[in-house]
Design an enzyme around this catalytic site. Structure first.
Site, short mmCIF file in Angstrom:
data_model
loop_
_atom_site.label_atom_id
_atom_site.label_comp_id
_atom_site.label_asym_id
_atom_site.label_seq_id
_atom_site.Cartn_x
_atom_site.Cartn_y
_atom_site.Cartn_z
CB SER A 1 -0.95 -0.04 1.20
OG SER A 1 -2.03 0.85 1.01
CE LYS B 1 -17.67 19.96 8.97
NZ LYS B 1 -16.37 20.23 8.35
#
Length: 332
Positions: free
Chosen positions: A152, A204
């Site tokens: 990764s 949000k």
């Protein structure tokens, strides 16, 4: 066999020590008639040691004993690294510290090449990118060497180096991005907790675990992950000179070093000695490696040492009760 550089360094150290001894004798023994001989001798010794240390640093700067700088990236990659705890081993330096090490190596008079030792399952995206960009900016050959795991974010860093070496049994790949959330809505309902939204902006609080995960929120967050993935694939394809389709076909799988080499994800398979041999052929001279580590203060060093001892003790107690049942661990 002693080479010319070694003789020059030795000469500088001896000269610095001699100057310090003479200066110390004049200042602490000859001139102050009121000092006792014993005190004077002690001051001379202190001055000699200080002079030797300064001369050694000057000699190392003017005539370096190394030509390759080694910087390690080990453990999960985060911005500040952290220090581990009783239940987990101390982590590696943070990304900012590793970047500082690479930049210091780039400025070092003797470091003609960079050896980046990688043993990491990956980690945060932007810190990984920062380390990769620092490696790309190094003025000289850069060789990444995967020991146990290069996955990764670790592979993202390797894509910024000229070459990537690994062992046959190294774990390499995991070219993908993951994001997750804990869904605690049912548990909250059972214990009588409720979520009251106070936010400005529709998304949000997207992904907040105490409320239902709406489909449009899922699409929004998945879009962010997809964008990161596209960037990752592009970075790997460009850095490793691979086709983007080939990179996507890995589907974020990991591979043993030998297979990764056949796929072009790794340039070569070999030991640490083989890697140094490759650097020697690039530089055209014998290789001497200097490890570059974070420049930490005394307080930080003491804290890190205490954490290492705490982890060792905790690991010992755990193994005594649990036994070695985790023979194979896999984290990415």
């Amino acid at each position: 066999m002693v080479d010319a550089d070694s003789l020059v360094r030795l000469g500088l150290v001896l000269l610095g020590t001699l100057v310090a001894v003479v200066a110390g004798a004049l200042v602490f023994v000859v001139f102050p008639a009121t000092l006792t001989d014993l005190l004077g001798v002690l001051f001379v010794l202190v001055a000699a040691l200080a002079g030797a240390r300064i001369a050694s640093n000057v000699a190392g700067s003017l005539v370096p004993s190394h030509n390759v700088a080694e910087v390690a990236v080990e453990g999960p990659i985060t911005r500040d690294g952290g220090g581990g705890g009783i239940a987990s081993p101390p982590t590696s330096p943070g990304a900012d510290d590793i970047v500082e090490q690479i930049e210091r190596a780039d400025d070092d008079h003797g470091a003609d090449a960079l050896l980046l030792k990688l043993n990491t399952p990956g980690g945060q995206i932007v810190p990984s990118e920062d380390i990769r960009l620092a490696a790309e900016s190094f003025d000289g050959p850069t060789v990444a060497y995967a020991t146990d795991v290069c996955a990764s974010g670790g592979y993202d860093i390797a894509a910024g180096c000229d070459e990537l070496w690994a062992r046959e049994g190294s774990i390499v790949g995991s070219i993908g991005v993951i994001g997750s959330r804990v869904n605690a809505k049912e548990l909250a309902d059972r214990v009588g907790l409720s979520y009251e939204r106070l936010a400005a902006g529709e998304y949000k609080d997207a992904g907040t675990p105490l409320k239902e995960f709406e489909e449009d929120e899922r699409e929004y967050l998945q879009g962010l992950i997809d964008d990161y993935y596209d960037q990752f694939v592009e970075t790997v394809a460009e850095g490793r000179e691979l086709d983007e389709a080939e990179v996507r076909e890995t589907e974020a799988r990991v591979f043993l070093g030998a297979e990764a080499n056949e796929m072009g994800l790794v340039d070569d398979i070999g030991t640490r000695e083989d890697v140094e041999g490759r650097l020697q052929s690039q530089l055209g001279e014998p290789v001497t490696v200097a490890e570059f580590e974070p420049q930490r203060g005394l307080r930080s060093k003491l804290r890190g040492g205490a954490q290492a001892v705490a982890f060792s003790l905790g690991a010992g107690l755990t193994s005594a009760f649990q036994g070695d049942v985790d023979g194979l661990s896999f984290r990415q």
